[in-house]
Design a protein around this motif. Structure first.
Motif, PDB file in Angstrom:
ATOM      1  N   GLN A   1       0.835  -1.204   0.000  1.00 60.84           N
ATOM      2  CA  GLN A   1       0.000   0.000   0.000  1.00 60.84           C
ATOM      3  C   GLN A   1       0.871   1.256   0.000  1.00 60.84           C
ATOM      4  OE1 GLN A   1      -2.561  -2.146   3.285  1.00 60.84           O
ATOM      5  NE2 GLN A   1      -3.548  -0.201   2.834  1.00 60.84           N
ATOM      6  N   GLU A   2       1.944   1.211   0.804  1.00 59.24           N
ATOM      7  CA  GLU A   2       2.840   2.360   0.890  1.00 59.24           C
ATOM      8  C   GLU A   2       3.618   2.536  -0.427  1.00 59.24           C
ATOM      9  OE1 GLU A   2       5.274   2.069   4.405  1.00 59.24           O
ATOM     10  OE2 GLU A   2       5.042   4.195   4.835  1.00 59.24           O
ATOM     11  N   ARG A   3       4.022   1.431  -1.024  1.00 60.71           N
ATOM     12  CA  ARG A   3       4.704   1.502  -2.329  1.00 60.71           C
ATOM     13  C   ARG A   3       3.801   2.137  -3.366  1.00 60.71           C
ATOM     14  NH1 ARG A   3       8.301  -3.807  -3.985  1.00 60.71           N
ATOM     15  NH2 ARG A   3       9.556  -3.685  -2.120  1.00 60.71           N
ATOM     16  N   ASP A   4       2.536   1.738  -3.333  1.00 59.80           N
ATOM     17  CA  ASP A   4       1.595   2.271  -4.303  1.00 59.80           C
ATOM     18  C   ASP A   4       1.433   3.778  -4.103  1.00 59.80           C
ATOM     19  OD1 ASP A   4      -0.292   1.686  -6.460  1.00 59.80           O
ATOM     20  OD2 ASP A   4      -1.779   2.425  -5.031  1.00 59.80           O
ATOM     21  N   PHE A   5       1.429   4.202  -2.844  1.00 60.51           N
ATOM     22  CA  PHE A   5       1.294   5.625  -2.542  1.00 60.51           C
ATOM     23  C   PHE A   5       2.500   6.399  -3.094  1.00 60.51           C
ATOM     24  CE2 PHE A   5       1.896   9.413  -0.029  1.00 60.51           C
ATOM     25  CZ  PHE A   5       0.624   9.885   0.252  1.00 60.51           C
ATOM     26  N   PHE A   6       3.712   5.921  -2.751  1.00 56.80           N
ATOM     27  CA  PHE A   6       4.916   6.694  -3.094  1.00 56.80           C
ATOM     28  C   PHE A   6       5.443   6.397  -4.497  1.00 56.80           C
ATOM     29  CE2 PHE A   6       5.250   6.884   1.601  1.00 56.80           C
ATOM     30  CZ  PHE A   6       5.325   8.252   1.748  1.00 56.80           C
ATOM     31  N   TRP A   7       5.391   5.161  -4.914  1.00 55.18           N
ATOM     32  CA  TRP A   7       6.013   4.774  -6.184  1.00 55.18           C
ATOM     33  C   TRP A   7       4.979   4.595  -7.296  1.00 55.18           C
ATOM     34  CZ3 TRP A   7       9.659   0.245  -4.221  1.00 55.18           C
ATOM     35  CH2 TRP A   7      10.638   0.806  -3.375  1.00 55.18           C
ATOM     36  N   GLY A   8       3.774   4.192  -6.933  1.00 48.76           N
ATOM     37  CA  GLY A   8       2.765   3.897  -7.948  1.00 48.76           C
ATOM     38  C   GLY A   8       2.071   5.134  -8.456  1.00 48.76           C
ATOM     39  N   GLY A   9       2.305   6.260  -7.744  1.00 49.57           N
ATOM     40  CA  GLY A   9       1.732   7.522  -8.207  1.00 49.57           C
ATOM     41  C   GLY A   9       0.285   7.711  -7.803  1.00 49.57           C
ATOM     42  N   SER A  10      -0.290   6.763  -7.066  1.00 54.25           N
ATOM     43  CA  SER A  10      -1.714   6.895  -6.739  1.00 54.25           C
ATOM     44  C   SER A  10      -1.934   7.964  -5.667  1.00 54.25           C
ATOM     45  CB  SER A  10      -2.265   5.563  -6.233  1.00 54.25           C
ATOM     46  OG  SER A  10      -1.809   5.304  -4.926  1.00 54.25           O
ATOM     47  N   ARG A  11      -0.906   8.186  -4.800  1.00 56.47           N
ATOM     48  CA  ARG A  11      -1.048   9.093  -3.664  1.00 56.47           C
ATOM     49  C   ARG A  11      -2.240   8.703  -2.803  1.00 56.47           C
ATOM     50  NH1 ARG A  11       3.561  11.880  -2.431  1.00 56.47           N
ATOM     51  NH2 ARG A  11       4.756  10.918  -4.076  1.00 56.47           N
ATOM     52  N   LYS A  12      -2.544   7.409  -2.817  1.00 58.62           N
ATOM     53  CA  LYS A  12      -3.587   6.880  -1.929  1.00 58.62           C
ATOM     54  C   LYS A  12      -3.072   5.590  -1.309  1.00 58.62           C
ATOM     55  CE  LYS A  12      -7.850   8.671  -3.959  1.00 58.62           C
ATOM     56  NZ  LYS A  12      -7.724   9.849  -3.110  1.00 58.62           N
ATOM     57  N   TYR A  13      -3.366   5.433  -0.015  1.00 58.46           N
ATOM     58  CA  TYR A  13      -2.941   4.212   0.666  1.00 58.46           C
ATOM     59  C   TYR A  13      -3.928   3.055   0.443  1.00 58.46           C
ATOM     60  CZ  TYR A  13       0.595   6.924   3.161  1.00 58.46           C
ATOM     61  OH  TYR A  13       1.677   7.707   3.483  1.00 58.46           O
ATOM     62  N   LEU A  14      -5.144   3.402   0.009  1.00 55.86           N
ATOM     63  CA  LEU A  14      -6.162   2.357  -0.093  1.00 55.86           C
ATOM     64  C   LEU A  14      -6.480   1.995  -1.537  1.00 55.86           C
ATOM     65  CD1 LEU A  14      -8.616   3.417   2.757  1.00 55.86           C
ATOM     66  CD2 LEU A  14      -6.386   2.316   2.877  1.00 55.86           C
ATOM     67  N   ASN A  15      -5.616   2.442  -2.445  1.00 52.92           N
ATOM     68  CA  ASN A  15      -5.841   2.200  -3.870  1.00 52.92           C
ATOM     69  C   ASN A  15      -5.899   0.702  -4.203  1.00 52.92           C
ATOM     70  OD1 ASN A  15      -6.035   3.243  -6.526  1.00 52.92           O
ATOM     71  ND2 ASN A  15      -3.905   2.668  -6.886  1.00 52.92           N
ATOM     72  N   LEU A  16      -5.067  -0.091  -3.517  1.00 50.73           N
ATOM     73  CA  LEU A  16      -5.003  -1.532  -3.812  1.00 50.73           C
ATOM     74  C   LEU A  16      -5.960  -2.336  -2.942  1.00 50.73           C
ATOM     75  CD1 LEU A  16      -1.117  -1.996  -4.010  1.00 50.73           C
ATOM     76  CD2 LEU A  16      -2.705  -1.479  -5.861  1.00 50.73           C
ATOM     77  N   MET A  17      -6.692  -1.634  -2.087  1.00 58.43           N
ATOM     78  CA  MET A  17      -7.545  -2.336  -1.128  1.00 58.43           C
ATOM     79  C   MET A  17      -8.878  -2.678  -1.783  1.00 58.43           C
ATOM     80  SD  MET A  17      -7.448  -3.597   1.848  1.00 58.43           S
ATOM     81  CE  MET A  17      -5.873  -2.960   2.414  1.00 58.43           C
ATOM     82  N   ASN A  18      -8.893  -3.792  -2.503  1.00 60.73           N
ATOM     83  CA  ASN A  18     -10.125  -4.242  -3.147  1.00 60.73           C
ATOM     84  C   ASN A  18     -10.070  -5.757  -3.298  1.00 60.73           C
ATOM     85  OD1 ASN A  18      -8.987  -4.966  -5.905  1.00 60.73           O
ATOM     86  ND2 ASN A  18      -8.330  -2.835  -5.706  1.00 60.73           N
ATOM     87  N   GLU A  19     -11.206  -6.336  -3.588  1.00 60.55           N
ATOM     88  CA  GLU A  19     -11.324  -7.798  -3.584  1.00 60.55           C
ATOM     89  C   GLU A  19     -10.401  -8.465  -4.603  1.00 60.55           C
ATOM     90  OE1 GLU A  19     -15.363  -9.548  -3.556  1.00 60.55           O
ATOM     91  OE2 GLU A  19     -14.595 -10.868  -5.143  1.00 60.55           O
ATOM     92  N   ALA A  20     -10.371  -7.911  -5.833  1.00 63.32           N
ATOM     93  CA  ALA A  20      -9.587  -8.570  -6.883  1.00 63.32           C
ATOM     94  C   ALA A  20      -8.110  -8.627  -6.512  1.00 63.32           C
ATOM     95  CB  ALA A  20      -9.780  -7.830  -8.209  1.00 63.32           C
ATOM     96  N   ARG A  21      -7.586  -7.505  -6.022  1.00 61.83           N
ATOM     97  CA  ARG A  21      -6.165  -7.450  -5.687  1.00 61.83           C
ATOM     98  C   ARG A  21      -5.852  -8.366  -4.491  1.00 61.83           C
ATOM     99  NH1 ARG A  21      -0.921  -5.110  -6.891  1.00 61.83           N
ATOM    100  NH2 ARG A  21       0.231  -5.550  -4.994  1.00 61.83           N
TER     101      ARG A  21
END
Ligand SMILES: [Zn+2]
Length: 696
Positions: free
Chosen positions: A275-295
């Motif tokens: 989640q933190e990688r996605d925030f800083f490296w993935g460009g989403s600037r969200k911690y909950l971007n990956l928080m979903n059923e499929a992922r």
């Protein structure tokens, strides 16, 4: 040796009974000559000498072969008070846990007072014979360089006694005449902020004293509501401090807790770093971007391939804090598909919780509006909990604690969650007069100290209530940050979640703009040898406290050298993996799967084996041997390059798995000679099974 200690305990108990028979004033029925406690009652110091100890309960069988006994007696100097000594000891262990309960026998009761303005309570006192050596074992020294708590052993010099110095402990070991004895307390004083201390007196005694917050002035004690002290520990073994460390370590695995599931060496995966990688490296600037059923389902499948036992969904799975129901926005089908997939894979579910935070619209807040923390008369302000609804901090030292426990029990019953990661529990924050830590008659600063002191005891109550309903539940208290209650208290109920990403830039005096956060605020977030070196700091505890009680996460990313370093680190007992599993190739996941399958065959041995260490952390070589008396376990070697030889301290069994950069040859006496060859920073790892040594 352990048997011997047990026999000595029986002798001590019999001796105490003889004293009772002679109606002499009774020595404490403990294996070490510990003096009774002393309280300040109605303005005067009262020593806890009882007229005669009488068995008042038990023996009662508890978890893991622990037997509880209670004895009590009327205080010689204050006959309207009765003192109970409650002991718990596992058969065969030299370590005895004990606590006192001070009860009023007259209807009017009495008050615990503070004539000098500060706590006046001595829990125990032990003499230091001439020639005896004492050593402080400190568990709560926070080191910003590695951003974690450190274990520090410090000799207690003669000058401590001549100059009336004090130290925090929580363990002190006294060595004399070929024996070692121990006195310890179950609390979480930080070395920078003592609630309890060992005070060195000029007549060479170590007095375990309350410093602040242990009770509030004028606290009334009435019949039926005793004052319960914290738990204390004592032990005696043959040998020196090394023998004591080994015996104490074994006690922490079996005998220290009613919740033995917390000691199981499961392998954990936690979603936070992805989640933190996605925030800083993935460009989403969200911690909950990956928080979903499929992922989450895809990651469960990947984790299963790697051999993970417990899949921990970190923050963001819930709709709002406090009620801890699943977010239907992020999980429209609820958690059930995740639960079903984990069951199919034979894995367990873990979830993140913040037990002090509850959303403004939560039902738990509606039931406990009075539990909102307050400071100097101002209620805690609402704040967003990781991109979810505005919440407020609630005080665990209030009736709210029971509702928190019941909410966690509901989560267990609804989804079978057995692992509960607790975050954001800072030691200070409430001086409200409306809770269980002092009313309006008590000064606010004292109420604040009493909250900070009582907090960990209420945390333990929550865990114990949860575990009584769900015996396989494990609660992990995140002590990555400082200013949290780190010591022996929480370990009697759960365990710790330790260093995550090492220091933040400001820990290293490196400027960092928290508002812009253009790059990751932690320094050690990349794969490679550096982060693992920092994370292995916590392994220092393994001499006294088994490393399974300090969950720490390692990164599984390629290249293979980094994977070897991280794998060889985590199997020493910290047992955590995190990071982005989607970045791993199927081949990488299979490599972890094979290695961790071998680890699972020996992990009980790794857990029980005291560590044998050679070299300094980050040095070349840094060697960790974790081999049991039966020859089972692991050997891990880290270095920046070169060829390194090592002969195991213990007899080693058959090699069941090893990295490709190490050769193993049996010695004539059944040990293993290891030769590792490294081209640059790398690690070698060998697992030994407990069979006869017929090395391949
Ligand atoms: Zn409070």
């Amino acid at each position: 040796m352990k048997q011997m200690a047990h026999i000595r305990f029986l002798f001590a108990a019999v001796f105490a009974l003889l004293l009772v028979g002679a109606s002499a004033h009774a020595a404490l029925p403990l294996p070490v000559p510990v003096s009774p406690p002393a309280f300040e009652i109605d303005g005067r110091t009262v020593r806890g000498d009882v007229v005669a100890w009488e068995a008042s309960g038990g023996p009662v069988e508890r978890a893991d072969g622990v037997v509880e006994r209670t004895q009590s007696g009327v205080l010689r100097d204050f006959p309207s008070a009765r003192l109970t000594l409650r002991t718990r000891q596992r058969r065969g262990s030299p370590v005895v846990r004990f606590r006192y309960e001070l009860e009023a026998t007259a209807p009017e009761g009495f008050a615990l007072t503070k004539s000098s303005g500060r706590d006046n309570l001595v829990y125990a006192s032990v003499p230091l014979a001439k020639g005896a050596r004492a050593t402080e074992v400190r568990l709560s020294e926070y080191d910003p360089l590695c951003h974690c708590h450190r274990l520090v052993e410090t000799p207690v010099a003669d000058s401590y006694f001549s100059e009336d110095l004090a130290f925090v402990g929580p363990i002190v070991v006294i060595e004399a005449e070929g024996r070692a004895s121990l006195l310890a307390y179950e609390h979480g004083s930080q070395s920078t902020d003592r609630f309890i201390e060992f005070s060195c007196t000029q007549d060479r005694r170590l007095e375990l004293r309350a410093v602040k917050g242990n009770y509030w002035r004028g606290r009334r004690i009435v019949p039926g509501h005793p004052f319960e002290t914290i738990w204390l520990q004592t032990a005696e073994v043959q040998g020196g401090i090394d023998a004591m460390a080994a015996a104490y370590r074994a006690f922490q695995i079996k005998g220290a807790t009613d919740n033995p599931a917390s000691r199981a060496p499961w392998i954990f995966y936690n979603t936070w770093a992805s989640q933190e990688r996605d925030f800083f490296w993935g460009g989403s600037r969200k911690y909950l971007n990956l928080m979903n059923e499929a992922r989450i389902l895809a990651d469960v499948d990947r984790a299963a391939e790697m051999g993970i036992d417990v899949f921990v969904v970190d923050t963001g799975w819930f709709e709002k804090s406090g009620d801890w129901r699943v977010s239907r926005e992020r999980f429209p089908n609820g958690l059930e598909p995740v639960v079903a997939r984990l069951r199919e894979k034979g894995m367990k579910l873990g979830l993140w919780f913040s037990p002090t935070e509850a959303a403004e619209s939560s039902e738990i807040h509606a039931r406990h509006p009075e539990a909102v923390m307050s400071w100097h008369g101002v209620a805690a302000a609402p704040h967003s909990v990781w991109e979810t609804e505005q919440s407020r901090f609630h005080c665990l030292v209030s009736a709210y604690w029971q509702s928190v426990a019941d909410e966690l029990i509901r989560c267990y019953r609804d989804w079978g969650v057995t692992y509960f990661k607790w975050d954001a529990i800072n030691q200070y924050g409430c001086d409200s007069p409306d809770h269980f830590h002092g009313d309006a008659s008590v000064p606010a600063d004292e109420r604040a100290d009493c909250y900070a002191f009582e907090q960990v005891r209420y945390m333990a109550r929550i865990v114990d209530r949860l575990c009584a309903a769900c015996p396989d539940a494990i609660v992990d208290f995140d002590v990555t940050e400082g200013n949290r209650c780190v010591g022996l208290a929480f370990l009697a109920s759960g365990k710790y979640f330790a260093v995550n990403n090492g220091p933040y830039f400001p820990d290293l005096d490196h400027p960092y703009d928290w508002t812009a956060s253009k790059y990751w605020s932690n320094v050690f977030v990349y794969p490679g040898p550096a982060r693992a070196r920092v994370a292995r700091t916590t392994l220092d505890f393994d001499r006294w406290i088994p490393s399974v009680l300090y969950l720490t996460h390692y990164l599984p990313d390629a290249p293979r050298t980094s994977q070897k370093i991280n794998l060889a680190s985590l199997v020493l007992g910290q047992n955590g993996i995190w990071g982005d599993l989607s970045a791993l190739s199927p081949k990488d996941r299979a490599w972890f799967g094979e290695a961790l399958a071998a680890y699972k065959r020996v992990r009980d041995a790794v857990t029980s084996a005291p560590p044998v260490r050679t070299g300094v952390r980050g040095g070349s070589p840094e060697i960790h041997e974790k081999i049991s008396a039966e020859g089972a376990g692991a050997l891990a070697v880290f270095a920046a390059g070169g060829v390194h030889d090592y002969v195991t301290a213990h007899r080693a069994g058959r090699v069941i798995w090893k990295t490709d950069n190490v050769s193993v040859v049996p010695t004539a006496d059944g040990r293993a000679r290891i030769t590792c060859r490294f081209n640059g920073a790398d690690a070698a790892l060998v697992f030994f099974a407990p069979e006869e040594p017929s090395l391949r």
